[in-house]
Design a protein around this motif. Structure first.
Motif, PDB file in Angstrom:
ATOM      1  N   CYS A   1       2.221   2.767  -7.611  1.00 20.11           N
ATOM      2  CA  CYS A   1       1.666   2.362  -8.904  1.00 20.11           C
ATOM      3  C   CYS A   1       0.745   3.427  -9.493  1.00 20.11           C
ATOM      4  O   CYS A   1       0.765   3.686 -10.692  1.00 20.11           O
TER       5      CYS A   1
ATOM      6  N   GLU B   1       0.815  -1.227   0.000  1.00 21.97           N
ATOM      7  CA  GLU B   1       0.000   0.000   0.000  1.00 21.97           C
ATOM      8  C   GLU B   1       0.842   1.269   0.000  1.00 21.97           C
ATOM      9  O   GLU B   1       0.627   2.167   0.815  1.00 21.97           O
TER      10      GLU B   1
ATOM     11  N   GLN C   1      -5.361   2.579  -4.017  1.00 28.12           N
ATOM     12  CA  GLN C   1      -4.748   1.436  -3.329  1.00 28.12           C
ATOM     13  C   GLN C   1      -4.653   1.667  -1.820  1.00 28.12           C
ATOM     14  O   GLN C   1      -4.305   0.770  -1.075  1.00 28.12           O
TER      15      GLN C   1
ATOM     16  N   CYS D   1       6.876  -0.986  -8.360  1.00 30.98           N
ATOM     17  CA  CYS D   1       6.107  -1.628  -7.290  1.00 30.98           C
ATOM     18  C   CYS D   1       7.028  -2.146  -6.180  1.00 30.98           C
ATOM     19  O   CYS D   1       7.949  -2.913  -6.423  1.00 30.98           O
TER      20      CYS D   1
ATOM     21  N   PHE E   1      -7.258  -3.742  -5.081  1.00 29.85           N
ATOM     22  CA  PHE E   1      -6.499  -4.200  -6.229  1.00 29.85           C
ATOM     23  C   PHE E   1      -7.433  -4.410  -7.413  1.00 29.85           C
ATOM     24  O   PHE E   1      -7.220  -3.907  -8.505  1.00 29.85           O
TER      25      PHE E   1
HETATM   26  S1  SF4 Z   1       3.098   0.002  -6.187  1.00 31.48           S
HETATM   27 FE1  SF4 Z   1       2.787  -2.147  -5.626  1.00 31.48          FE
HETATM   28  S2  SF4 Z   1       3.021  -2.192  -3.374  1.00 31.48           S
HETATM   29 FE2  SF4 Z   1       2.684  -0.024  -3.946  1.00 31.48          FE
HETATM   30  S3  SF4 Z   1       0.426   0.222  -3.790  1.00 31.48           S
HETATM   31 FE3  SF4 Z   1       0.854  -0.291  -5.942  1.00 31.48          FE
HETATM   32  S4  SF4 Z   1       0.589  -2.540  -6.034  1.00 31.48           S
HETATM   33 FE4  SF4 Z   1       0.801  -1.974  -3.833  1.00 31.48          FE
END
Ligand code: SF4
Ligand SMILES: Cc1cc2nc3c(=O)[nH]c(=O)nc-3n(C[C@H](O)[C@H](O)[C@H](O)COP(=O)(O)OP(=O)(O)OC[C@H]3O[C@@H](n4cnc5c(N)ncnc54)[C@H](O)[C@@H]3O)c2cc1C
Ligand code: SF4
Lengths: 276, 368
Positions: free
Chosen positions: B248, B244, B280, B332, B301
């Motif tokens: 992204c 989180e 997210q 990510c 998600f």
């Molecule tokens: S970049 Fe990856 S870890 Fe961070 S919020 Fe998005 S999906 Fe989750």
């Protein structure tokens, strides 16, 4: 090369003219707007409390065009607590809107309209009811079912008699648990649907209340044989913009702010988390 | 308009003209490693290099800043506001970034009812020079989401450049583009130069197809995501390493969800701010009483994928709001590869899914 454009984020100025205590947790705020606002039953506005923020509310006053507007508000968080604790007549606020489609009254012509509300859900329903009363002869019948926790948790009680006396209109109330002096129905609002005397195929339902109530009302109606496309639910979702851009309030591809907030259950039932 | 040939000196000339024309930003390939988005300076024009691939940063902050003031109240001061588009150019962006701007245009500019004046102001003054990709990152997957490593007429550029031997093939998209090209020595392109462009495009397209073959699905990603109703196991499997962080959505050229906040501006005045937000994060859809229709990570998600491949195309004529730039894959914290999640949507058993967290995808060997 400059030009003028409307600023969709700007709230129009309004002033609080009166605050009416409805119940221990619900107050009605009456506003005078700096310019007329035109809204249809079921449409909502974003209310700005200066410096605190915005929150979406469906007006509880009569639909139409006016500089007078009423909103009935349950205290439950940042913006609403501030309204309850600090806002008094003379204070400035802001209004943005109206947003959403509102109730599809055209579809209800010649049909029975069943109005099911619970708790603070009665507030938005009042605009809907006033809207129905504006052309009461368009409908076969208007049947209102309201539920609250205790007799003291109903808002607008002083209007109930007037409503029940309207042509082909009836009103039934229930409270969650027995209460001293209450001789009416006891049980959550779905008990008022137990002995429904309407022609189910010819009836449309509008409902507003907490998610959990909407869920059990819907399940009950489906059980009784209602067409999912005849059920309109006032959906609760977090909103920021109010006009289908910030993408918080969606259910499936629908925006509650733009396509609702009263959503046809048949259209949303196959998407995840309809009832939270 | 015929295709034109621009020499490397002609390019410096064009950049100087753009620099004098208005505020100039560029994706600069002269950085060590990866091309970066930067504000141009006059001195840097001499050593500017065109990027071979998309920039690390998306260019969305140039049309939707991370934080902007959208109103000040009370007082009907800015209900109708004066907009005065400023001349601003972005040079050297890839197709995936131009497609991102088009994604925003549909929402903020071309909406029949609610037009965002601040977006229009920035967008109207924007001059866009796109450039064909000469390479692709292992994370690039534009070919799987209606994209391509180059721009075609009609995509919305003012000028498009393709690197060819010793210079550039230029396609002029607008009269403004034609005007700025004057005095740069651009001349009619020969057939062999045009053939060079076609060869480059075919080469990069082939590389993309090859590196993404393992993620290709029989149905399109849009069909797959739009058909899903129950939460597929893929979202839980691949989403399980999400921490989180919101990277992204921040790096995404197609993500535009925002929040509105009010501040005390002093002297009895208040300002309203619009900021980037991330679906997210749990607070994004939390309601009063701590109710949250997207409480679990897998739900959020699924929401992000749904927005990109179901809700957005449903509303906007079948266009996804993912351009396949691969930035979310590169950034990510949980090593989640969007392609793996999408590829596994219809896979029932976790054993048959691609591994989570996703291993880095190797670039195909050059020339193959
Ligand atoms: S970049 Fe990856 S870890 Fe961070 S919020 Fe998005 S999906 Fe989750
Ligand atoms: C279309 C619509 C009509 C509504 N009509 C009424 C009404 O007539 N009367 C009434 O009392 N309440 C109504 N609500 C619910 C009301 O909007 C929330 O109670 C209110 O937003 C809570 O704000 P808060 O700042 O006090 O709470 P907090 O929990 O502090 O919330 C912070 C922010 O979250 C958002 N938020 C929180 N809860 C909700 C929610 N349920 N729906 C949407 N956004 C939320 C708001 O942006 C709010 O500013 C309505 C909601 C919607 C969507
Ligand atoms: S979702 Fe990922 S790949 Fe798609 S446009 Fe956004 S950052 Fe790029």
């Amino acid at each position: 090369m400059s030009e003028k454009m409307k600023n969709i984020y700007y709230p129009i100025d309004a002033e609080v003219v009166d605050v009416v205590t409805e119940t221990s947790t619900i107050k009605t705020f009456k506003f005078k707007l700096s310019e007329p606002l035109k809204f249809r039953a079921g449409q909502f506005v974003q209310l700005t409390v200066p410096g605190i923020g915005e929150a979406p509310f469906t007006p509880s006053s009569e639909p139409g065009e006016s500089t007078d507007l009423e909103i009935t508000i349950l205290r439950t968080g940042r913006v609403t607590d501030y309204l309850h604790d600090f806002i008094k007549p003379g204070d400035p606020v802001g209004i943005r809107g109206p947003f959403g489609e509102g109730y599809p009254f055209d579809k209800f012509k010649g049909k029975t309209v069943l109005v099911v509300g619970g708790g603070v859900g009665l507030a938005p329903m009042r605009a809907g009811i006033y809207g129905l009363f504006q052309n009461i002869d368009d409908y076969k019948r208007v049947s209102i079912k309201f539920g609250a926790r205790t007799p003291n948790d109903f808002c607008f009680t002083d209007e109930f008699d007037t409503w029940a006396k309207k042509p082909h209109t009836d009103l039934k109330l229930t409270i969650d648990r027995p209460f001293p002096g209450w001789t009416g129905t006891v049980g959550v609002v779905t008990v008022l649907l137990d002995d429904l005397d309407v022609d189910i195929e010819d009836t449309y339902v509008i409902s507003c209340g907490p998610d959990i109530m909407l869920k059990f009302v819907t399940l009950k109606l489906l059980d009784l044989g209602f067409d999912p496309f005849h059920i309109y639910l006032s959906m609760n979702r977090r909103m920021s913009c109010g006009f289908g851009k910030c993408h918080r309030c969606n259910i499936g591809p629908y925006y509650i702010c733009k396509d609702g907030p009263d959503m046809c259950y048949g259209e949303i039932m196959n998407y995840p988390n309809v009832f939270g | 308009m015929p295709f034109l040939y621009l020499s490397k000196d002609g390019l410096k000339e064009l950049l100087s003209k753009l620099y004098d024309w208005g505020e100039l930003f560029w994706v600069d390939g002269s950085f060590e490693g990866k091309p970066r988005l930067a504000r141009a300076t006059k001195e840097a024009i001499a050593k500017y290099e065109v990027p071979a691939l998309r920039g690390v940063e998306p260019v969305k902050s140039l049309v939707i800043p991370p934080k902007q003031k959208v109103a000040e109240y009370p007082g009907n001061l800015d209900k109708d506001i004066e907009i005065a588009p400023k001349k601003r150019a972005i040079f050297g962006i890839a197709q995936c970034d131009l497609a991102g701007i088009t994604i925003f245009d549909r929402v903020f500019k071309d909406d029949p009812e609610f037009v965002d004046p601040f977006y229009v102001e920035r967008r109207k003054g924007l001059f866009i020079v796109t450039i064909d990709c000469a390479k692709a990152y292992p994370s690039c997957f534009c070919n799987l989401v209606k994209g391509k490593p180059f721009c075609d007429p009609g995509d919305g550029y003012d000028l498009n450049l393709t690197p060819v031997e010793d210079g550039f093939l230029v396609d002029v998209g607008t009269p403004a583009g034609e005007e700025l090209l004057k005095g740069t020595g651009a001349s009619q392109a020969t057939d062999s130069i045009i053939a060079g462009r076609d060869k480059l495009r075919a080469k990069v397209t082939a590389q993309l197809e090859k590196q993404n073959a393992q993620f290709a699905t029989e149905k399109t990603y849009i069909e797959l995501v739009s058909e899903v109703r129950e939460e597929p196991a893929s979202y839980r499997h691949h989403g399980s390493t999400c921490v989180e962080c919101g990277a992204c959505t921040n790096v995404c050229p197609g993500c535009f969800c925002f929040g509105i906040y009010d501040n005390d501006a002093g002297d009895g005045r208040y300002e309203r701010l619009m900021t980037w937000d991330s679906c997210q994060l749990a607070g994004f859809s939390r309601m009063a009483g701590m109710l949250n229709p997207r409480l679990r990570i897998a739900q959020r998600f699924m929401h992000r994928y749904n927005h990109k491949f179901f809700h957005y195309p449903w509303r906007y004529e079948g266009w996804p709001s993912c351009t396949g730039c691969g930035r979310c894959v590169d950034n990510c914290m949980g090593s989640i590869d969007m392609r793996a999640t999408l590829r596994d949507l219809t896979v029932e058993s976790v054993e048959d899914m691609l591994p989570s967290p996703s291993p880095k995808v190797a670039e195909p060997e050059a020339g193959k």
